[in-house]
Design an enzyme around this catalytic site. Structure first.
Site, short mmCIF file in Angstrom:
data_model
loop_
_atom_site.label_atom_id
_atom_site.label_comp_id
_atom_site.label_asym_id
_atom_site.label_seq_id
_atom_site.Cartn_x
_atom_site.Cartn_y
_atom_site.Cartn_z
N GLY A 178 0.81 -1.22 0.00
CA GLY A 178 0.00 0.00 0.00
C GLY A 178 0.83 1.26 0.00
N TYR B 223 -13.17 -1.64 10.63
CA TYR B 223 -11.78 -1.17 10.61
C TYR B 223 -11.15 -1.33 12.00
CZ TYR B 223 -7.89 2.15 10.22
OH TYR B 223 -6.65 2.74 10.24
#
Ligand SMILES: NC(=O)c1ccc[n+]([C@@H]2O[C@H](COP(=O)([O-])OP(=O)(O)OC[C@H]3O[C@@H](n4cnc5c(N)ncnc54)[C@H](OP(=O)(O)O)[C@@H]3O)[C@@H](O)[C@H]2O)c1
Length: 245
Positions: A9, A155
């Site tokens: 990422g 999350y």
């Protein structure tokens, strides 16, 4: 010694800052991305030094996660350091989310943040064990794991799981000389959260600001270093005293 470093990422934000930090140390970096190829190329071209590579791949797919690691090993020769930075942060507050959307958000969040991290870590750890590399794995977790994420519950839950995964891997991989630790940032000024950084958010820290991506990279630099073996299993708070527990 120059190390091979895989940063997942790294198209922008914290991942880009981490990739840049390692390149500045003289390491060779595999800049991984999922959908933002152009941004990832920008990261790559901004890195000082040579031998850096770009690797695309969806880590939510187990075969994709394996391919990312295989390509990193093939291109860098050796992966000495893995930074699990890739994640999604999708909203699903209970009161305003329907059940279908709730399912979709949880599935995707678990697939990327937890299973993707677990699968990439597994493949890199196997590589390190096979080659006898006293490697480092650093996870980017979150303060939300401790404080709760009312608007992003999946999350928060997956970040708590990532911290726990890091602790299990720290114990399991120590006999191989591999150290594993996590960083738990509070708010960091990245593109992704730019619209959420209000005065109220800045006031969460007595310093009156949020973090810069380079401050998270500095914590990763230490945890990835040879002298950080004894910090294996740690979850390092990097949040400007905004949440003490
Ligand atoms: N910013 C904050 O305030 C903050 C606070 C605490 C923790 N963190 C953590 O820090 C890390 C980076 O955050 P950020 O703000 O820099 O976020 P970001 O800019 O959205 O970066 C997320 C990265 O994850 C990649 N990614 C997303 N889904 C993926 C998938 N299925 N497969 C592979 N890669 C995927 C993205 O790739 P593409 O762009 O190519 O799609 C991107 O490079 C995350 O782990 C986040 O949870 C951030």
């Amino acid at each position: 010694m120059s190390r091979g470093v895989l940063v997942t990422g790294a198209s922008r934000g914290i991942g880009r800052a981490i990739a840049t930090m390692f390149a500045e140390l003289g390491d060779q970096v595999a800049v991984h991305y999922s959908s933002r190829r152009e941004a990832a190329e920008e990261t790559l071209h901004g890195l000082p030094g040579e031998g850096h590579v770009l690797i695309g791949g969806d880590i939510a797919d187990p075969a994709g996660a394996a391919a990312v690691v295989d390509t990193a090993v093939a291109s860098l020769g050796t992966v000495h350091v893995l930074v699990n930075n890739a994640a999604v942060n999708l909203p699903s507050p209970v009161a305003s989310t329907d059940y279908e959307e709730w399912q979709r958000v949880w599935r995707q969040t678990v697939d990327v943040n937890l299973l993707g991290t677990a699968n990439v870590s597994f493949r890199v750890a196997k590589h390190m064990i096979e080659r006898g590399i006293p490697g480092r794995i650093v996870n980017i977790g979150s303060r939300g794991a401790f404080r709760g994420e009312p608007d992003h519950p999946a999350y928060g839950a997956t970040k708590a799981a990532v911290h726990a995964l890091g602790q299990s891997l720290a114990a399991g991989l120590a006999p191989h000389g591999i150290a594993v630790a996590s960083v738990a940032p509070g708010f960091v000024a990245t593109e992704r959260v730019a619209d959420r950084v209000t005065d109220q958010v800045r006031a969460q820290s007595p310093f009156g600001r949020v973090a810069a991506p380079a401050e998270i990279a500095a914590a990763v630099r230490y945890l990835a270093s040879p002298e950080a073996q004894w910090s294996s299993g740690a979850v390092l708070d990097v949040n400007g005293a905004s949440y003490l527990h």
